[in-house]
Design a protein around this motif. Sequence first.
Motif, mmCIF file in Angstrom:
data_model
loop_
_atom_site.group_PDB
_atom_site.id
_atom_site.type_symbol
_atom_site.label_atom_id
_atom_site.label_comp_id
_atom_site.label_asym_id
_atom_site.label_seq_id
_atom_site.Cartn_x
_atom_site.Cartn_y
_atom_site.Cartn_z
ATOM 1 N N HIS A 1 30.061 -15.701 82.021
ATOM 2 C CA HIS A 1 31.242 -15.795 81.167
ATOM 3 C C HIS A 1 31.607 -14.441 80.567
ATOM 4 O O HIS A 1 32.765 -14.035 80.562
ATOM 5 N N PHE A 2 30.591 -13.723 80.076
ATOM 6 C CA PHE A 2 30.879 -12.431 79.457
ATOM 7 C C PHE A 2 31.344 -11.423 80.490
ATOM 8 O O PHE A 2 32.280 -10.665 80.259
ATOM 9 N N GLN B 1 34.922 -21.549 77.448
ATOM 10 C CA GLN B 1 34.143 -20.351 77.706
ATOM 11 C C GLN B 1 32.878 -20.272 76.856
ATOM 12 O O GLN B 1 32.047 -19.384 77.051
ATOM 13 N N THR B 2 32.721 -21.195 75.906
ATOM 14 C CA THR B 2 31.495 -21.213 75.099
ATOM 15 C C THR B 2 30.425 -22.114 75.700
ATOM 16 O O THR B 2 29.313 -22.170 75.179
ATOM 17 N N GLY C 1 29.912 -3.885 80.213
ATOM 18 C CA GLY C 1 29.356 -4.807 79.236
ATOM 19 C C GLY C 1 28.591 -5.938 79.896
ATOM 20 O O GLY C 1 27.546 -6.376 79.390
ATOM 21 N N GLY C 2 29.095 -6.415 81.036
ATOM 22 C CA GLY C 2 28.423 -7.496 81.752
ATOM 23 C C GLY C 2 27.056 -7.073 82.252
ATOM 24 O O GLY C 2 26.089 -7.845 82.171
ATOM 25 N N LEU D 1 24.635 -6.906 79.266
ATOM 26 C CA LEU D 1 24.204 -8.234 78.834
ATOM 27 C C LEU D 1 23.215 -8.821 79.835
ATOM 28 O O LEU D 1 22.196 -9.408 79.442
ATOM 29 N N ARG E 1 25.869 -17.388 80.247
ATOM 30 C CA ARG E 1 26.333 -16.371 79.300
ATOM 31 C C ARG E 1 26.724 -15.094 80.031
ATOM 32 O O ARG E 1 27.761 -14.478 79.736
ATOM 33 N N ALA E 2 25.901 -14.675 80.982
ATOM 34 C CA ALA E 2 26.195 -13.450 81.731
ATOM 35 C C ALA E 2 27.468 -13.588 82.551
ATOM 36 O O ALA E 2 28.291 -12.670 82.609
ATOM 37 N N GLU F 1 34.977 -11.801 81.400
ATOM 38 C CA GLU F 1 35.943 -11.417 80.381
ATOM 39 C C GLU F 1 35.714 -10.018 79.834
ATOM 40 O O GLU F 1 36.640 -9.359 79.394
ATOM 41 N N GLY F 2 34.453 -9.538 79.839
ATOM 42 C CA GLY F 2 34.127 -8.310 79.133
ATOM 43 C C GLY F 2 34.061 -7.064 79.984
ATOM 44 O O GLY F 2 33.796 -5.981 79.467
#
Length: 256
Positions: A213-214, A92-93, A222-223, A226, A210-211, A217-218
């Motif tokens: 993945h976040f 996920q990174t 939050g998505g 971001l 990044r958008a 999960e987020g």
Amino acid sequence: MDVLIEEPDPGLVRITLNRPAQRNAITAAMGERLLALWTELAVRPDMRALILTGAGDLAFSAGGDLKERYRQSPADLARSQAVHRLAGTVRQTFAFPVIAAVNGAALGGGAELVLSADLVLMADHACIGLPEIRHGFMPGMGGTQALMRRVGKLAAADMLLSGKPVGPERALALGLANQVLQAAELSEAALAVARRIATAPEIAVQAIMRALHFGDEGGLTGGLALEAALHRHLMDRPERQTGLARFAERHTTTRS
């Protein structure tokens, strides 16, 4: 080697699970090698895309090697499961997309690898399934959550509780695959997708990853926050001006 690594172009890496006689089942040692690879690739500044596939034409991966797991002690099994969970966290990174080229059956842990990919290309004879319930257990590498997010709760419950795999057309309809191709075309098609991504501005690809993945999960709020922040950042980048200039030049040429 049970894991093959190739780099057809700089920054484009292809990893092949290479135990075709065992339907590319993943041993504990393979899991540790994949974790080491994920860790290495995650910090490579030149990485643009990763292709993940299996050797042969029978299986992408049949999942964990059940014969090995049957012989494992509880401590060995717990260690193996910890490696798998950590591998998912490292994945996920990634600031680059993962393309799964599903060359055959993707079952159990193999299906979970496919579910962790950002783009999925399937051969027309392949299938995806999570049959763990038939063996008295359940997915343990995030499969229940990833599948539910991908296809919705009802379809996920049907697949998980029946253990039945779905073929390429059903996978396409459910959103488990982007494309279905003839097996002979799969490898080159995956490479073509990777090369297309590599031509895009790297900073834009990284922001999108990044958008995604976040947001996965987020949660939605939050998505969206971001995404807005990343969008504002890209508006001021020279890559945007270059892209707009190319667009304007192309359309001016077309009209004239």
